[in-house]
Design a protein around this motif. Structure first.
Motif, PDB file in Angstrom:
ATOM      1  N   GLN A  23       0.837  -1.201   0.000  1.00  0.00           N
ATOM      2  CA  GLN A  23       0.000   0.000   0.000  1.00  0.00           C
ATOM      3  C   GLN A  23       0.882   1.265   0.000  1.00  0.00           C
ATOM      4  O   GLN A  23       0.650   2.208  -0.767  1.00  0.00           O
ATOM      5  CB  GLN A  23      -0.913  -0.010   1.231  1.00  0.00           C
ATOM      6  CG  GLN A  23      -1.686   1.265   1.471  1.00  0.00           C
ATOM      7  CD  GLN A  23      -2.772   1.535   0.437  1.00  0.00           C
ATOM      8  OE1 GLN A  23      -3.423   0.611  -0.040  1.00  0.00           O
ATOM      9  NE2 GLN A  23      -2.945   2.797   0.076  1.00  0.00           N
ATOM     10  N   ILE A  24       1.896   1.267   0.855  1.00  0.00           N
ATOM     11  CA  ILE A  24       2.763   2.451   0.976  1.00  0.00           C
ATOM     12  C   ILE A  24       3.632   2.611  -0.280  1.00  0.00           C
ATOM     13  O   ILE A  24       3.895   3.727  -0.733  1.00  0.00           O
ATOM     14  CB  ILE A  24       3.636   2.344   2.250  1.00  0.00           C
ATOM     15  CG1 ILE A  24       2.732   2.344   3.485  1.00  0.00           C
ATOM     16  CG2 ILE A  24       4.657   3.467   2.326  1.00  0.00           C
ATOM     17  CD1 ILE A  24       3.428   1.969   4.763  1.00  0.00           C
ATOM     18  N   TYR A  25       4.057   1.487  -0.833  1.00  0.00           N
ATOM     19  CA  TYR A  25       4.882   1.533  -2.051  1.00  0.00           C
ATOM     20  C   TYR A  25       4.094   2.166  -3.198  1.00  0.00           C
ATOM     21  O   TYR A  25       4.600   3.011  -3.933  1.00  0.00           O
ATOM     22  CB  TYR A  25       5.325   0.107  -2.395  1.00  0.00           C
ATOM     23  CG  TYR A  25       6.193   0.039  -3.617  1.00  0.00           C
ATOM     24  CD1 TYR A  25       7.502   0.532  -3.598  1.00  0.00           C
ATOM     25  CD2 TYR A  25       5.713  -0.514  -4.799  1.00  0.00           C
ATOM     26  CE1 TYR A  25       8.299   0.479  -4.726  1.00  0.00           C
ATOM     27  CE2 TYR A  25       6.496  -0.571  -5.928  1.00  0.00           C
ATOM     28  CZ  TYR A  25       7.791  -0.067  -5.892  1.00  0.00           C
ATOM     29  OH  TYR A  25       8.566  -0.115  -7.006  1.00  0.00           O
ATOM     30  N   ASN A  29       1.909   8.504   0.305  1.00  0.00           N
ATOM     31  CA  ASN A  29       1.212   9.351   1.290  1.00  0.00           C
ATOM     32  C   ASN A  29      -0.101   8.706   1.749  1.00  0.00           C
ATOM     33  O   ASN A  29      -1.084   9.398   2.028  1.00  0.00           O
ATOM     34  CB  ASN A  29       0.967  10.755   0.739  1.00  0.00           C
ATOM     35  CG  ASN A  29       0.049  10.736  -0.486  1.00  0.00           C
ATOM     36  OD1 ASN A  29      -0.190   9.687  -1.061  1.00  0.00           O
ATOM     37  ND2 ASN A  29      -0.453  11.896  -0.863  1.00  0.00           N
ATOM     38  N   SER A  30      -0.090   7.390   1.865  1.00  0.00           N
ATOM     39  CA  SER A  30      -1.288   6.655   2.300  1.00  0.00           C
ATOM     40  C   SER A  30      -1.719   7.065   3.699  1.00  0.00           C
ATOM     41  O   SER A  30      -0.898   7.452   4.547  1.00  0.00           O
ATOM     42  CB  SER A  30      -0.997   5.152   2.337  1.00  0.00           C
ATOM     43  OG  SER A  30      -0.931   4.629   1.041  1.00  0.00           O
ATOM     44  N   LEU A  47       7.010  -5.056   9.594  1.00  0.00           N
ATOM     45  CA  LEU A  47       7.064  -3.748   8.920  1.00  0.00           C
ATOM     46  C   LEU A  47       8.364  -3.019   9.267  1.00  0.00           C
ATOM     47  O   LEU A  47       8.973  -2.375   8.407  1.00  0.00           O
ATOM     48  CB  LEU A  47       5.856  -2.900   9.317  1.00  0.00           C
ATOM     49  CG  LEU A  47       4.577  -3.174   8.527  1.00  0.00           C
ATOM     50  CD1 LEU A  47       3.405  -2.403   9.128  1.00  0.00           C
ATOM     51  CD2 LEU A  47       4.739  -2.805   7.045  1.00  0.00           C
ATOM     52  N   ILE A  48       8.776  -3.133  10.521  1.00  0.00           N
ATOM     53  CA  ILE A  48      10.040  -2.505  10.940  1.00  0.00           C
ATOM     54  C   ILE A  48      11.201  -3.166  10.182  1.00  0.00           C
ATOM     55  O   ILE A  48      12.116  -2.499   9.698  1.00  0.00           O
ATOM     56  CB  ILE A  48      10.217  -2.638  12.474  1.00  0.00           C
ATOM     57  CG1 ILE A  48       9.141  -1.827  13.201  1.00  0.00           C
ATOM     58  CG2 ILE A  48      11.614  -2.180  12.899  1.00  0.00           C
ATOM     59  CD1 ILE A  48       8.975  -2.186  14.677  1.00  0.00           C
ATOM     60  N   ARG A  49      11.120  -4.485  10.052  1.00  0.00           N
ATOM     61  CA  ARG A  49      12.167  -5.217   9.310  1.00  0.00           C
ATOM     62  C   ARG A  49      12.213  -4.747   7.849  1.00  0.00           C
ATOM     63  O   ARG A  49      13.284  -4.481   7.295  1.00  0.00           O
ATOM     64  CB  ARG A  49      11.876  -6.724   9.390  1.00  0.00           C
ATOM     65  CG  ARG A  49      12.884  -7.587   8.629  1.00  0.00           C
ATOM     66  CD  ARG A  49      12.529  -9.068   8.685  1.00  0.00           C
ATOM     67  NE  ARG A  49      11.206  -9.380   8.157  1.00  0.00           N
ATOM     68  CZ  ARG A  49      10.888  -9.413   6.863  1.00  0.00           C
ATOM     69  NH1 ARG A  49      11.803  -9.145   5.950  1.00  0.00           N
ATOM     70  NH2 ARG A  49       9.654  -9.704   6.474  1.00  0.00           N
ATOM     71  N   ILE A  50      11.045  -4.627   7.226  1.00  0.00           N
ATOM     72  CA  ILE A  50      10.989  -4.197   5.817  1.00  0.00           C
ATOM     73  C   ILE A  50      11.547  -2.764   5.694  1.00  0.00           C
ATOM     74  O   ILE A  50      12.270  -2.431   4.754  1.00  0.00           O
ATOM     75  CB  ILE A  50       9.540  -4.303   5.268  1.00  0.00           C
ATOM     76  CG1 ILE A  50       9.101  -5.772   5.232  1.00  0.00           C
ATOM     77  CG2 ILE A  50       9.435  -3.693   3.877  1.00  0.00           C
ATOM     78  CD1 ILE A  50       7.606  -5.985   4.972  1.00  0.00           C
ATOM     79  N   LEU A  56      11.636   0.841   3.212  1.00  0.00           N
ATOM     80  CA  LEU A  56      10.243   1.285   3.050  1.00  0.00           C
ATOM     81  C   LEU A  56      10.081   2.647   3.740  1.00  0.00           C
ATOM     82  O   LEU A  56      10.423   2.798   4.913  1.00  0.00           O
ATOM     83  CB  LEU A  56       9.292   0.260   3.687  1.00  0.00           C
ATOM     84  CG  LEU A  56       7.800   0.580   3.597  1.00  0.00           C
ATOM     85  CD1 LEU A  56       7.317   0.575   2.154  1.00  0.00           C
ATOM     86  CD2 LEU A  56       6.990  -0.432   4.419  1.00  0.00           C
ATOM     87  N   ASP A  57       9.563   3.610   2.991  1.00  0.00           N
ATOM     88  CA  ASP A  57       9.562   4.995   3.478  1.00  0.00           C
ATOM     89  C   ASP A  57       8.203   5.383   4.063  1.00  0.00           C
ATOM     90  O   ASP A  57       7.195   5.427   3.360  1.00  0.00           O
ATOM     91  CB  ASP A  57       9.913   5.913   2.294  1.00  0.00           C
ATOM     92  CG  ASP A  57      10.011   7.361   2.711  1.00  0.00           C
ATOM     93  OD1 ASP A  57      10.031   7.643   3.935  1.00  0.00           O
ATOM     94  OD2 ASP A  57      10.041   8.219   1.810  1.00  0.00           O
TER      95      ASP A  57
END
Ligand code: GLP
Length: 241
Positions: A23-25, A29-30, A47-50, A56-57
Motif C-alpha cells: 500500500q505504501i509503495y 502518502n497513504s 514492517l520494521i524489518r521491511i 520502506l519509506d
C-alpha cells in the motif's frame, strides 16, 4: 470478502505486513488505520524489518489508530499511545505530526470524538485499515450492540472485553471501563480493510463474522458488506470455517 487461511501466526503477520508495505509503495502518502492488541504485534515487527532491510519509506504516511482507553495518559504502559510508540512508531521514519490516536485524557470525550472523526475526513479518509477481532466479534472497540454505531464515539466496555484485556494489566480492577473508538461507518469508509485473526479463542467470532448473518451483535460481520476486505486467519482461528 477474500478469506485466506494461513498455517501460523508468522505467516499471517508476514502477509499482513506485505499488504501494508505494498500500500505504501503504491501510494507513499497513504492514510493507514492501525490496530493494537496482541494480533498485529508481529506484523509491526515485520514492517520494521521491511523498513530497515528495504528502506520502506513512512515519511509521508499518515496514521489513525482505531481506539484508545479513556483515562489512561499517553505515558501509561497500557495506553494504546504507549503500545504504538513502543512497538512501531519509534522504530520507523513516521512524521510525528502525521500520527493520530484518540486522546483518552481529553476534557470532553464527545468533543474529542468529533474532532477525531473530522481529522480522518480532512485527510481524505483511510486508504487501508488493519483490524483485529475481539473474542466477542468486536472491531476497534465497537462492542456487540443492538445497532451499529456509525462514527467515532465513546464506548462502555463489555465485561468479557475487560476480562480479555485484563492480561495486560496488573489487576482487572485497573482495566479502564471506557474507550474512544472509531465507529463502524468510519471503518467501513476505509478503501481497503485487512482483518487479522489468530488463535483458537477467536474461532467462534471468526465463524460468526464470516459465515453467519450481518448483525450488530457481531460487529465484524458488517465487513461482509465492504467491497475490498482481505481476511487473514491462522488455522486455529479458522477451525470452524
Ligand atoms: C482490543 C482492541 C481491538 C483488538 C482486540 C483483540 O480490545 N481494542 O482493536 O482487535 O482487542 O485483541 P488481541 O489481538 O489482543 O486478541
Amino acid at each position: 470478502m477474500r478469506v485466506f487461511i494461513v498455517k501460523d501466526y508468522e505467516e499471517l503477520s508476514v502477509q499482513a505486513a506485505q499488504i501494508v508495505a505494498g500500500q505504501i509503495y503504491v501510494k507513499p502518502n497513504s492514510v493507514l488505520g492501525l490496530a493494537t492488541g496482541s494480533t498485529p504485534l508481529l506484523m509491526y515487527h515485520h514492517l520494521i524489518r521491511i523498513y530497515k532491510e528495504y528502506g520502506l519509506d513512512f515519511s509521508e504516511v499518515t496514521t489513525f489508530n482505531l481506539d484508545e482507553y479513556v483515562g489512561l495518559p499517553e505515558a501509561d504502559k497500557n495506553s494504546y499511545h504507549y503500545y504504538m510508540n513502543d512497538n512501531f512508531f519509534r522504530h520507523v521514519n513516521l512524521d510525528q505530526k502525521k500520527i493520530h490516536l484518540p486522546d483518552g485524557m481529553a476534557a470532553s470525550v464527545d468533543a474529542e470524538c468529533l474532532a477525531y472523526e473530522k481529522a480522518i475526513q480532512n485527510c481524505g479518509g483511510i486508504d487501508l485499515q488493519v483490524l483485529g477481532i475481539g473474542q466477542n466479534g468486536h472491531i476497534g472497540f465497537n462492542e456487540p450492540d443492538e445497532k451499529f454505531e456509525a462514527y467515532t464515539h465513546e464506548v462502555k466496555l463489555k465485561q468479557d472485553t475487560i476480562e480479555a484485556n485484563a492480561r495486560f494489566f496488573a489487576d482487572i480492577s485497573e482495566v479502564p471501563t471506557r474507550a474512544i473508538s472509531m465507529g463502524i461507518k468510519t471503518i467501513m469508509q476505509a478503501k481497503k480493510v485487512v482483518l487479522l485473526a489468530n488463535g483458537s479463542n477467536k474461532a467462534e467470532a471468526v465463524y460468526r463474522a464470516v459465515c453467519e448473518g450481518i448483525t450488530p451483535e457481531i460487529p465484524a460481520s458488517i465487513l461482509q458488506l465492504h467491497q475490498d476486505v482481505i481476511v487473514i486467519i491462522e488455522e486455529g482461528a479458522a477451525q470452524y470455517l
